[in-house]
Design an enzyme around this catalytic site. Structure first.
Site, PDB file in Angstrom:
ATOM      1  N   THR A 185       1.676  47.129 -62.202  1.00 56.10           N
ATOM      2  CA  THR A 185       0.640  47.216 -61.179  1.00 56.10           C
ATOM      3  C   THR A 185       0.860  46.250 -60.037  1.00 56.10           C
ATOM      4  O   THR A 185      -0.093  45.821 -59.411  1.00 56.10           O
ATOM      5  CB  THR A 185      -0.704  46.905 -61.835  1.00 56.10           C
ATOM      6  OG1 THR A 185      -0.604  45.600 -62.414  1.00 56.10           O
ATOM      7  CG2 THR A 185      -0.998  47.894 -62.910  1.00 56.10           C
ATOM      8  N   GLU A 269      -8.246  38.980 -55.120  1.00 52.68           N
ATOM      9  CA  GLU A 269      -8.877  38.711 -53.822  1.00 52.68           C
ATOM     10  C   GLU A 269     -10.357  38.371 -53.985  1.00 52.68           C
ATOM     11  O   GLU A 269     -11.133  39.171 -54.512  1.00 52.68           O
ATOM     12  CB  GLU A 269      -8.720  39.927 -52.908  1.00 52.68           C
ATOM     13  CG  GLU A 269      -7.294  40.086 -52.409  1.00 52.68           C
ATOM     14  CD  GLU A 269      -7.110  41.265 -51.488  1.00 52.68           C
ATOM     15  OE1 GLU A 269      -6.001  41.413 -50.968  1.00 52.68           O
ATOM     16  OE2 GLU A 269      -8.076  42.040 -51.306  1.00 52.68           O
ATOM     17  N   ASN A 392     -11.278  43.248 -47.571  1.00 51.88           N
ATOM     18  CA  ASN A 392     -10.785  44.619 -47.589  1.00 51.88           C
ATOM     19  C   ASN A 392     -11.475  45.557 -46.612  1.00 51.88           C
ATOM     20  O   ASN A 392     -11.035  46.696 -46.445  1.00 51.88           O
ATOM     21  CB  ASN A 392     -10.866  45.190 -49.001  1.00 51.88           C
ATOM     22  CG  ASN A 392      -9.750  44.624 -49.843  1.00 51.88           C
ATOM     23  OD1 ASN A 392      -8.597  44.968 -49.654  1.00 51.88           O
ATOM     24  ND2 ASN A 392     -10.090  43.698 -50.737  1.00 51.88           N
TER      25      ASN A 392
END
Lengths: 397, 397
Positions: A185, A269, A392
């Site tokens: 991933t 994040e 994001n």
């Protein structure tokens, strides 16, 4: 970090110009001084990047010499030009290192859908080749070259003595978002000086990834570029590993992969907690992973932990929609060691005390116990914060 | 909202005391003046609430008279006492309305894992029975009684003339989080005065839910309590519907279910955009729904739209990990009508103009076109904002 690194490898990281900040490395190079066995596991996303297609053609293999990596541009969704550019990166690395183009592997990470600035990156590859070295600092700098929103480079190393030979396994990884299995991933490269058969290297990396890189997520979005590579150049000496010696190596490989993998959601994040989800008592390991992943990927579970709220109802209800059959009346749950739910019914507990413990500890452990069998799994994820949203909600534009 | 409501129904909503704010209704009651056919679709979560178990035993049925609903307490994960309490709510509704206990259905929503305060709720049910009425205001007040974090009540109504008889379909729904199929992903009750066979009611509701309530999400977490009920009491007169008359009714039922369903992500917690994901050109509708849902549930897609960022890479890559085979080189994508990606390659566009259009419009339309077949699907979701995190990082404690 590593006191010692595997023999026969050199590492470099440089700023080529893909990232705006000239202090930030964006091209990395890993070179083995002799042909190495190479194995790889890659994203299962149908929409996969050009470098993934290139690597899939070249691993498993037995005479790889280099891995060239860039950050800042994923070379994904870039059509046939993207395929040519990935080939061009391998060719540039080969020229710079004096090897054949087919002996180089390519990894890319960054924005999707932009063509690779080939002049910039070819100059960066040449510069990286001029800065190769075998120190821990060189490994760290190479690891910086693969970072995107990571807050720090991720490396680790282990030594193990096998049949009187000191074997070293060292790796570097990147990833802080767009992290969700399957497969691997994120980007990771693991180098060892052990001597492995190509088939053993491939099977061993697949098994190790299944317990590590395939058991982490940040927000569950499977990337187009996920790749984990293993290089084994045999520079430590000794025979090709087999039997119990191979098993001993495999245990070390799993340790390195797990340590690297856990660094990713730890650095997720905006994360304020690393969440470890353990699921026990399943009929199969696949069932256990599926339940653990469903819990880990629920935004309601993640935000409860962000708010240090022992909201066991969200956790138990996430297990219930994982698509795995189980008896809900036999489910028990612990948060940070406190039993909150036992055999399908709530247990009286002090919410303020459990919440305070969740607030005080950056690690949050969820243990779900079923009574369907003997299999278990662990899965690691980050919590979900307003900072993740901020990071994001405005990335490409 | 409805000018006219179906004949033979009365509605009420009252404050019983489950919610702290005395201005907020927390118990609702719907009563038919004659036995009604009843159908239902329910959560597929293995961990399901006591009222869901009760309703599953009673629908489809042909002589239901009442639905009692509470908000503030989900009566989920409450063991055998929870099952007895759901029965107790049905019995209380029956006593208050002069019907048999088996003629009442129960829906609950709210915090998981707390026992229902039966004295409070029984008093509330009695009060609701004393406030029944057949006006649009009564329907609105009943809809308020099922709200949790909803910012407004959700109701709608349609009339259709079938074989010379005016048939009315009206419904109410709630939901703003813990919204993810399957099945019905929230609470909804649809009432009609049409005369339906029980099997037709059940099949029709299942089909309508598959196109509406099963195609919405907020964060994708399937609740323990999701329920959609249909009551059909035949009070409009006319024969039992069949053939083309039934098909005409079904079209109206789908419209009502779709309108109610879309209200849920529109009012999603913290939402700043309603996202409509259309997927065309799939081999099967199941494939299309699966891809649409995977896109809709990606936090990276949601946050891109929050930040009005035309980040098509996140959308195309989400399609790629949906588990549905397709040729990535034949994929095209439009955002708000602008073609950004065509046959597997990016199309030059003005990011600032597309972003400005996304910022200006609370509705965001994503259209993904494959070339695998003729089937398509629509799925509706909300974007993901820092406000969602704030609302969910501190709910029970």
């Amino acid at each position: 970090m590593a006191e010692s690194l595997p023999q026969g490898y050199q590492f470099a990281g440089v700023h080529a110009g893909l990232k705006r900040n000239p202090q930030k490395q964006d091209v990395a190079l890993i070179v083995s001084d002799r042909p190495a066995v190479a194995a790889g596991v890659f994203t299962q996303n149908l929409v996969c990047a050009a470098p993934v297609k290139l690597c899939r053609q070249r691993v498993p293999g037995d005479s790889l010499r280099a891995v060239v990596i860039n950050s800042g541009n994923a070379n994904a969704c870039t059509g046939e030009q993207g395929d040519r550019d990935a080939e061009g990166m391998a060719a540039a690395a080969a020229r710079a290192c004096g090897i054949a183009a087919e002996q180089a592997l390519v990894l890319s990470t960054g924005v999707i859908g932009r063509l690779m600035p080939m002049g910039t990156i070819e100059a960066g590859i040449a510069a990286a080749a001029a800065h190769l070295g075998d120190s821990a600092d060189h490994l760290q700098t190479a690891a910086r070259g693969m970072m995107t929103t990571d807050t720090h480079p991720k490396t680790c190393a282990r030594q193990v003595e096998i049949d009187g030979v000191a074997i070293t396994v060292a790796g570097m990884a990147k990833g802080a978002a767009m992290i969700g299995p399957n497969l691997a991933t994120m980007l990771a490269v693991v180098c060892t000086d052990a001597k492995l058969a190509p088939a053993d290297a491939q099977a061993g990396l697949k098994d190790a990834a299944d317990e590590s890189f395939n058991c982490i997520s940040v927000e569950g979005h499977t990337s187009t570029n996920d790749s984990v590579l293993l290089l084994a150049n045999g520079a430590a000496g000794g025979p090709q590993l087999a039997g119990s010696s191979l098993a001993k190596f495999q245990a070390t490989l799993v340790e390195v992969c797990e340590e690297l993998a856990i660094m990713i959601p730890t650095d997720g994040e905006g994360a304020t907690h690393l969440i470890t989800v353990e699921v026990h008592g399943c009929a199969t390991r696949t069932d256990a992973v599926r339940i653990a992943r469903t819990i880990a990927d629920s935004p309601l579970v993640k935000t409860a932990i962000t708010g240090h709220d022992p909201n066991w109802g969200r956790i138990v209800s996430a297990a219930g929609y994982a698509g795995v059959p189980f008896d809900p009346d036999k489910v028990s749950l612990l948060i940070n060691g406190s039993l909150l739910y036992e055999h399908g019914a709530p247990v009286p507990f002090d919410p303020a005390a459990v919440s305070a413990a969740m607030k005080a500890d950056r690690n949050c452990g969820l243990v779900l116990i079923l009574e369907e069998g003997e299999q278990s799994a662990r899965f690691w994820t980050s919590d979900l914060t307003a900072e993740y949203i901020r990071l994001n909600a405005d990335y490409t534009t």
